[in-house]
Design a protein around this motif. Structure first.
Motif, PDB file in Angstrom:
ATOM      1  N   ASP A 117       0.660  -1.222  -0.048  1.00 52.39           N
ATOM      2  CA  ASP A 117      -0.250   0.051   0.026  1.00 52.39           C
ATOM      3  C   ASP A 117       0.476   1.060  -0.443  1.00 52.39           C
ATOM      4  O   ASP A 117       0.416   2.652  -0.200  1.00 52.39           O
ATOM      5  CB  ASP A 117      -0.540   0.189   1.151  1.00 52.39           C
ATOM      6  CG  ASP A 117      -1.615  -1.116   0.854  1.00 52.39           C
ATOM      7  OD1 ASP A 117      -2.231  -1.572  -0.098  1.00 52.39           O
ATOM      8  OD2 ASP A 117      -2.122  -1.529   2.379  1.00 52.39           O
ATOM      9  N   LEU A 118       1.825   1.083   0.132  1.00 52.47           N
ATOM     10  CA  LEU A 118       3.194   2.753   0.415  1.00 52.47           C
ATOM     11  C   LEU A 118       3.239   3.181  -1.216  1.00 52.47           C
ATOM     12  O   LEU A 118       3.481   3.641  -1.095  1.00 52.47           O
ATOM     13  CB  LEU A 118       4.153   1.929   1.522  1.00 52.47           C
ATOM     14  CG  LEU A 118       4.502   1.789   2.687  1.00 52.47           C
ATOM     15  CD1 LEU A 118       6.066   1.079   3.432  1.00 52.47           C
ATOM     16  CD2 LEU A 118       3.818   3.401   2.622  1.00 52.47           C
ATOM     17  N   PHE A 119       3.101   2.018  -1.931  1.00 51.42           N
ATOM     18  CA  PHE A 119       3.080   2.226  -3.234  1.00 51.42           C
ATOM     19  C   PHE A 119       1.661   3.511  -3.456  1.00 51.42           C
ATOM     20  O   PHE A 119       1.937   4.174  -4.703  1.00 51.42           O
ATOM     21  CB  PHE A 119       2.904   1.505  -4.573  1.00 51.42           C
ATOM     22  CG  PHE A 119       4.201  -0.065  -4.123  1.00 51.42           C
ATOM     23  CD1 PHE A 119       5.103   1.095  -4.696  1.00 51.42           C
ATOM     24  CD2 PHE A 119       4.339  -0.990  -4.236  1.00 51.42           C
ATOM     25  CE1 PHE A 119       6.539   0.399  -4.473  1.00 51.42           C
ATOM     26  CE2 PHE A 119       5.048  -1.452  -3.904  1.00 51.42           C
ATOM     27  CZ  PHE A 119       6.297  -1.057  -4.085  1.00 51.42           C
ATOM     28  N   PHE A 120       0.918   3.844  -3.067  1.00 53.14           N
ATOM     29  CA  PHE A 120       0.092   4.750  -3.740  1.00 53.14           C
ATOM     30  C   PHE A 120       0.023   6.197  -3.243  1.00 53.14           C
ATOM     31  O   PHE A 120       0.294   6.827  -3.552  1.00 53.14           O
ATOM     32  CB  PHE A 120      -1.547   4.190  -2.821  1.00 53.14           C
ATOM     33  CG  PHE A 120      -2.212   3.046  -3.747  1.00 53.14           C
ATOM     34  CD1 PHE A 120      -2.546   3.865  -4.778  1.00 53.14           C
ATOM     35  CD2 PHE A 120      -2.651   1.594  -2.790  1.00 53.14           C
ATOM     36  CE1 PHE A 120      -4.220   2.927  -4.913  1.00 53.14           C
ATOM     37  CE2 PHE A 120      -3.335   1.227  -3.180  1.00 53.14           C
ATOM     38  CZ  PHE A 120      -4.109   1.404  -4.919  1.00 53.14           C
ATOM     39  N   VAL A 121       0.992   5.971  -1.540  1.00 53.31           N
ATOM     40  CA  VAL A 121       1.990   6.968  -1.407  1.00 53.31           C
ATOM     41  C   VAL A 121       3.306   7.781  -1.946  1.00 53.31           C
ATOM     42  O   VAL A 121       3.129   8.797  -3.107  1.00 53.31           O
ATOM     43  CB  VAL A 121       2.274   6.936  -0.426  1.00 53.31           C
ATOM     44  CG1 VAL A 121       3.050   8.130   0.204  1.00 53.31           C
ATOM     45  CG2 VAL A 121       1.409   7.270   1.069  1.00 53.31           C
ATOM     46  N   ILE A 122       3.389   6.362  -2.835  1.00 50.42           N
ATOM     47  CA  ILE A 122       4.775   7.130  -3.233  1.00 50.42           C
ATOM     48  C   ILE A 122       4.730   7.767  -4.916  1.00 50.42           C
ATOM     49  O   ILE A 122       4.559   8.466  -5.760  1.00 50.42           O
ATOM     50  CB  ILE A 122       6.005   5.715  -3.878  1.00 50.42           C
ATOM     51  CG1 ILE A 122       6.338   5.208  -2.370  1.00 50.42           C
ATOM     52  CG2 ILE A 122       6.428   5.829  -4.914  1.00 50.42           C
ATOM     53  CD1 ILE A 122       7.159   3.825  -2.387  1.00 50.42           C
ATOM     54  N   PHE A 123       3.624   7.194  -5.133  1.00 50.08           N
ATOM     55  CA  PHE A 123       3.038   7.453  -6.909  1.00 50.08           C
ATOM     56  C   PHE A 123       1.887   8.131  -6.725  1.00 50.08           C
ATOM     57  O   PHE A 123       1.559   9.494  -7.523  1.00 50.08           O
ATOM     58  CB  PHE A 123       2.135   6.379  -7.420  1.00 50.08           C
ATOM     59  CG  PHE A 123       2.857   4.509  -7.348  1.00 50.08           C
ATOM     60  CD1 PHE A 123       4.218   4.935  -8.090  1.00 50.08           C
ATOM     61  CD2 PHE A 123       2.452   3.360  -7.207  1.00 50.08           C
ATOM     62  CE1 PHE A 123       4.825   3.934  -7.861  1.00 50.08           C
ATOM     63  CE2 PHE A 123       3.421   2.531  -7.619  1.00 50.08           C
ATOM     64  CZ  PHE A 123       4.762   2.965  -7.905  1.00 50.08           C
ATOM     65  N   ALA A 124       1.967   8.724  -5.404  1.00 53.46           N
ATOM     66  CA  ALA A 124       1.054   9.815  -6.045  1.00 53.46           C
ATOM     67  C   ALA A 124       1.855  10.834  -5.701  1.00 53.46           C
ATOM     68  O   ALA A 124       1.428  12.635  -5.868  1.00 53.46           O
ATOM     69  CB  ALA A 124       0.602   9.542  -4.516  1.00 53.46           C
ATOM     70  N   MET A 125       3.459  10.845  -5.158  1.00 53.20           N
ATOM     71  CA  MET A 125       4.102  12.454  -5.288  1.00 53.20           C
ATOM     72  C   MET A 125       3.791  13.088  -6.516  1.00 53.20           C
ATOM     73  O   MET A 125       3.909  14.677  -6.409  1.00 53.20           O
ATOM     74  CB  MET A 125       5.222  12.514  -4.430  1.00 53.20           C
ATOM     75  CG  MET A 125       5.678  11.451  -3.108  1.00 53.20           C
ATOM     76  SD  MET A 125       6.665  10.995  -2.509  1.00 53.20           S
ATOM     77  CE  MET A 125       6.756  10.058  -0.998  1.00 53.20           C
ATOM     78  N   PRO A 126       4.711  12.009  -7.380  1.00 54.17           N
ATOM     79  CA  PRO A 126       4.503  13.222  -9.167  1.00 54.17           C
ATOM     80  C   PRO A 126       3.054  13.899  -9.207  1.00 54.17           C
ATOM     81  O   PRO A 126       3.576  14.935  -9.853  1.00 54.17           O
ATOM     82  CB  PRO A 126       5.090  12.243  -9.743  1.00 54.17           C
ATOM     83  CG  PRO A 126       4.970  11.070  -9.249  1.00 54.17           C
ATOM     84  CD  PRO A 126       4.546  10.998  -8.187  1.00 54.17           C
ATOM     85  N   SER A 127       2.343  13.528  -8.383  1.00 53.26           N
ATOM     86  CA  SER A 127       0.901  14.247  -9.465  1.00 53.26           C
ATOM     87  C   SER A 127       0.661  15.671  -8.355  1.00 53.26           C
ATOM     88  O   SER A 127       0.591  16.303  -8.858  1.00 53.26           O
ATOM     89  CB  SER A 127      -0.399  12.936  -8.995  1.00 53.26           C
ATOM     90  OG  SER A 127      -1.782  14.371  -9.828  1.00 53.26           O
ATOM     91  N   ILE A 128       1.229  14.716  -6.575  1.00 51.89           N
ATOM     92  CA  ILE A 128       0.944  16.271  -5.829  1.00 51.89           C
ATOM     93  C   ILE A 128       1.611  17.398  -6.432  1.00 51.89           C
ATOM     94  O   ILE A 128       1.636  18.676  -6.517  1.00 51.89           O
ATOM     95  CB  ILE A 128       1.201  15.700  -4.652  1.00 51.89           C
ATOM     96  CG1 ILE A 128      -0.067  15.191  -4.420  1.00 51.89           C
ATOM     97  CG2 ILE A 128       1.222  16.886  -3.587  1.00 51.89           C
ATOM     98  CD1 ILE A 128       0.775  14.652  -2.906  1.00 51.89           C
ATOM     99  N   ALA A 129       3.004  16.644  -6.595  1.00 55.75           N
ATOM    100  CA  ALA A 129       4.411  18.057  -7.491  1.00 55.75           C
ATOM    101  C   ALA A 129       3.772  18.184  -8.415  1.00 55.75           C
ATOM    102  O   ALA A 129       3.778  20.202  -9.249  1.00 55.75           O
ATOM    103  CB  ALA A 129       5.437  17.448  -7.685  1.00 55.75           C
ATOM    104  N   LEU A 130       3.544  18.029  -9.300  1.00 59.65           N
ATOM    105  CA  LEU A 130       2.611  18.366 -10.713  1.00 59.65           C
ATOM    106  C   LEU A 130       1.380  20.015 -10.279  1.00 59.65           C
ATOM    107  O   LEU A 130       1.494  20.493 -10.909  1.00 59.65           O
ATOM    108  CB  LEU A 130       2.544  17.736 -11.671  1.00 59.65           C
ATOM    109  CG  LEU A 130       3.186  17.182 -12.519  1.00 59.65           C
ATOM    110  CD1 LEU A 130       3.158  15.375 -12.950  1.00 59.65           C
ATOM    111  CD2 LEU A 130       4.490  17.797 -12.798  1.00 59.65           C
ATOM    112  N   PHE A 131       0.277  19.501  -9.233  1.00 62.34           N
ATOM    113  CA  PHE A 131      -0.458  20.038  -9.185  1.00 62.34           C
ATOM    114  C   PHE A 131      -0.231  21.242  -8.543  1.00 62.34           C
ATOM    115  O   PHE A 131      -0.588  22.729  -8.653  1.00 62.34           O
ATOM    116  CB  PHE A 131      -1.572  19.439  -8.317  1.00 62.34           C
ATOM    117  CG  PHE A 131      -2.353  18.566  -8.646  1.00 62.34           C
ATOM    118  CD1 PHE A 131      -3.384  18.774 -10.194  1.00 62.34           C
ATOM    119  CD2 PHE A 131      -2.868  17.139  -8.255  1.00 62.34           C
ATOM    120  CE1 PHE A 131      -3.775  17.639 -10.308  1.00 62.34           C
ATOM    121  CE2 PHE A 131      -3.731  16.748  -8.351  1.00 62.34           C
ATOM    122  CZ  PHE A 131      -4.397  16.634  -9.809  1.00 62.34           C
TER     123      PHE A 131
END
Length: 149
Positions: free
Chosen positions: A49-63
């Protein structure tokens, strides 16, 4: 129009990114986080489930960078990634692994094919010899109806 197209194209590209990430990182370098997902276990959460956090980071940065100085294309790339993440959650965790019982009795042939393909992926308990590393693209062989003799 360009922003909607950017979001859509990003969403579609994410399937290839997902396949490569799943095949070469989750079943490679970061197998230590993904391994418990391929093993029977009790409990709701898994290291995977940590991958959800890891993979959310690029999206958050792009926002973040997509609204700095006014709305720009980076925001819509982040949106495409986020929408793919939402689709991944709904398909992988809700539909396939049934962590939430929202779509428990689907008869949709596409969704049933997704389940079959992922089941084949999980027949391998180790990181080698896997198949079906993507999420939304499923080979046609998983949609064939098997008739009994």
């Amino acid at each position: 129009m360009i922003f909607a197209l950017t979001t859509l194209v990003t969403f579609l590209i994410m399937e290839g990114v997902t396949w490569c990430t799943h095949r070469f990182i989750m079943h490679g370098l970061l197998w230590v986080l993904h391994e418990d997902h391929h093993q029977p276990h009790d409990g709701f959460f898994e290291k995977n489930d940590l991958f959800f956090v890891i993979f959310a980071m690029p999206s958050i940065a792009l926002f973040y960078f997509g609204v700095e100085g006014g709305l720009n294309i980076l925001f819509f790339i982040g949106l495409g990634i986020m929408l793919y993440g939402l689709a991944y959650f709904l398909v992988h965790d809700v539909l396939i692994h049934r962590r939430f019982k929202w779509f428990d009795k689907t008869t949709n042939p596409y969704l049933r094919g997704l389940r079959k393909a992922h089941k084949m992926h999980h027949k391998h308990l180790g990181k080698e010899h896997g198949e079906c590393f993507g999420m939304l693209y499923v080979p046609l062989k998983y949609f064939k109806v098997h008739q009994s003799a």
